[in-house]
Design a protein around this motif. Sequence first.
Motif, PDB file in Angstrom:
ATOM      1  N   HIS A 112       0.825  -1.221   0.000  1.00 51.62           N
ATOM      2  CA  HIS A 112       0.000   0.000   0.000  1.00 51.62           C
ATOM      3  C   HIS A 112       0.855   1.265   0.000  1.00 51.62           C
ATOM      4  O   HIS A 112       0.387   2.330  -0.384  1.00 51.62           O
ATOM      5  N   ARG A 165     -13.747 -10.170  -6.292  1.00 49.71           N
ATOM      6  CA  ARG A 165     -13.665 -11.488  -5.660  1.00 49.71           C
ATOM      7  C   ARG A 165     -15.086 -11.950  -5.378  1.00 49.71           C
ATOM      8  O   ARG A 165     -15.982 -11.099  -5.223  1.00 49.71           O
ATOM      9  N   PHE A 272       1.293 -15.014  -0.847  1.00 52.18           N
ATOM     10  CA  PHE A 272       0.794 -14.749   0.509  1.00 52.18           C
ATOM     11  C   PHE A 272       1.850 -15.147   1.543  1.00 52.18           C
ATOM     12  O   PHE A 272       2.153 -14.393   2.466  1.00 52.18           O
ATOM     13  N   LEU A 275       4.939 -12.589   1.406  1.00 50.22           N
ATOM     14  CA  LEU A 275       4.666 -11.220   1.879  1.00 50.22           C
ATOM     15  C   LEU A 275       4.266 -11.210   3.348  1.00 50.22           C
ATOM     16  O   LEU A 275       4.695 -10.359   4.122  1.00 50.22           O
ATOM     17  N   GLY A 299      -5.839 -15.630   3.011  1.00 53.80           N
ATOM     18  CA  GLY A 299      -5.676 -15.622   1.549  1.00 53.80           C
ATOM     19  C   GLY A 299      -6.180 -16.871   0.855  1.00 53.80           C
ATOM     20  O   GLY A 299      -5.557 -17.343  -0.089  1.00 53.80           O
ATOM     21  N   LYS A 300      -7.319 -17.391   1.332  1.00 51.54           N
ATOM     22  CA  LYS A 300      -7.833 -18.640   0.733  1.00 51.54           C
ATOM     23  C   LYS A 300      -9.118 -18.382  -0.044  1.00 51.54           C
ATOM     24  O   LYS A 300      -9.859 -17.454   0.264  1.00 51.54           O
TER      25      LYS A 300
HETATM   26  P1  PAP Z   1      -7.974  -3.816   0.999  1.00 50.37           P
HETATM   27  O1  PAP Z   1      -9.115  -3.759   0.033  1.00 50.37           O
HETATM   28  O2  PAP Z   1      -8.339  -3.307   2.374  1.00 50.37           O
HETATM   29  O3  PAP Z   1      -6.716  -3.225   0.468  1.00 50.37           O
HETATM   30  P2  PAP Z   1      -7.299  -6.464   0.218  1.00 50.37           P
HETATM   31  O4  PAP Z   1      -5.836  -6.535   0.071  1.00 50.37           O
HETATM   32  O5  PAP Z   1      -8.121  -6.305  -1.015  1.00 50.37           O
HETATM   33  O6  PAP Z   1      -7.682  -5.357   1.280  1.00 50.37           O
HETATM   34  O7  PAP Z   1      -7.838  -7.776   0.903  1.00 50.37           O
HETATM   35  C1  PAP Z   1      -7.130  -8.564   1.766  1.00 50.37           C
HETATM   36  C2  PAP Z   1      -7.370  -9.989   1.365  1.00 50.37           C
HETATM   37  O8  PAP Z   1      -6.389 -10.396   0.415  1.00 50.37           O
HETATM   38  C3  PAP Z   1      -7.246 -10.902   2.570  1.00 50.37           C
HETATM   39  O9  PAP Z   1      -8.112 -12.007   2.306  1.00 50.37           O
HETATM   40  P3  PAP Z   1      -8.680 -12.944   3.481  1.00 50.37           P
HETATM   41  O10 PAP Z   1      -9.270 -12.040   4.516  1.00 50.37           O
HETATM   42  O11 PAP Z   1      -9.717 -13.800   2.817  1.00 50.37           O
HETATM   43  O12 PAP Z   1      -7.543 -13.734   3.981  1.00 50.37           O
HETATM   44  C4  PAP Z   1      -5.772 -11.273   2.460  1.00 50.37           C
HETATM   45  O13 PAP Z   1      -5.436 -12.433   3.177  1.00 50.37           O
HETATM   46  C5  PAP Z   1      -5.633 -11.470   0.972  1.00 50.37           C
HETATM   47  N1  PAP Z   1      -4.239 -11.364   0.532  1.00 50.37           N
HETATM   48  C6  PAP Z   1      -3.313 -10.464   0.950  1.00 50.37           C
HETATM   49  N2  PAP Z   1      -2.154 -10.690   0.341  1.00 50.37           N
HETATM   50  C7  PAP Z   1      -2.317 -11.763  -0.454  1.00 50.37           C
HETATM   51  C8  PAP Z   1      -1.450 -12.479  -1.342  1.00 50.37           C
HETATM   52  N3  PAP Z   1      -0.187 -12.136  -1.500  1.00 50.37           N
HETATM   53  N4  PAP Z   1      -1.966 -13.525  -2.007  1.00 50.37           N
HETATM   54  C9  PAP Z   1      -3.258 -13.881  -1.856  1.00 50.37           C
HETATM   55  N5  PAP Z   1      -4.124 -13.241  -1.043  1.00 50.37           N
HETATM   56  C10 PAP Z   1      -3.662 -12.187  -0.343  1.00 50.37           C
END
Ligand code: PAP
Length: 331
Positions: A112, A165, A272, A275, A299-300
């Motif tokens: 970000h 999504r 995921f 990072l 990230g699932k």
């Molecule tokens: P934002 O809109 O507030 O910026 P955003 O990054 O779109 O948030 O969403 C976070 C989601 O992306 C999280 O999903 P979850 O709650 O279902 O786990 C986060 O885990 C997922 N995410 C972040 N980084 C990655 C990555 N490198 N690969 C896959 N998913 C990711």
Amino acid sequence: MSMQTSQLLTPRYLTENELTQECIDLISSLPAEKGWVATKLYKYQGFWHTSRQLQGVLSCQKHFQAQDTDILLVTTPKSGTTWLKSLLFALVNRSRFTLTLDQHPLLSNNPHMLVPFLELKLYVEDENPDLSCFTSPRLFSTHLPYISLPKSIMDSNCKTVYLCRNPKDTFISLWAFTNKLRLDEMGTNSLHDVFEKFCRGVSLYGPFWDHVLGYWEESVKNPEKVFFIKYEEMKEQPELHLRKLADFLGCSFSSKEVKENIVESIVEMCSFDNLSSLKVNKEGKLPSGEDNSAFFRNGKVGDWKNYLTPEMVDRLDKISEEKLNGSGLKF
Ligand code: PAP
């Protein structure tokens, strides 16, 4: 705790008192509902915003000047924004920052910070920020719905990458994230309460379905301008879609790069697991106050199965069917 101390401890994302008179006047005329984290959400141009966010929206609508070479990442909240920011940054800057070194900016900065939001960072911190330090192609992001994009974006030839999504995972991710953003004294939102709101469209930048449809229709009309991709597709075949993104953005991978596994290296660096295990993302915070770790949950795909009742699933499926009917888009 004294009033002053509690104000000092309030993270910037929760501040609601730094608004221009124009924004205050506008807000007083808008429909309002109780927010998920901030006190209230306001409906502007058909979509729901916090007051702080709205300030940024108005400023960037007024001042942002798009350039033909700009790349704009637009996402629905919680659709994988952080991930795609990292992928796009690594992709577009791959000749500036070699992937094999352990000095890549993504290893010490949250994505970000490298791909800033227009209305949530740049134009909320400054009404008309100086963007001259951005090298071309400039990479920006936004959660703005299509209808609310600054006019200069529509008028320019800049490229838009749109990520969304499936609504069930989006909702669960948003519920979990907003609960993390709530201060201890606010308690947490019950799944049931915010589910009702999400279904009625009362969520950050919601209604979710209208947001997605706006960009879907634009990508069908102008596929050379808007690249539409879903989180689930990206998860399933990240290398394939990264190559398509490179083609769309006019920076295709050369056969030499393909042979050197540059595509795989970018995907691996932005994974995921990679990072989320970096110190900056485990311990750091954004200047606006959010913990970087809040952007990495698990990230699932399909985590909604662990939370939603069959009735909730049925309700979301019905809304999706109704809203997306005839559009050619399915989740
Ligand atoms: P934002 O809109 O507030 O910026 P955003 O990054 O779109 O948030 O969403 C976070 C989601 O992306 C999280 O999903 P979850 O709650 O279902 O786990 C986060 O885990 C997922 N995410 C972040 N980084 C990655 C990555 N490198 N690969 C896959 N998913 C990711």
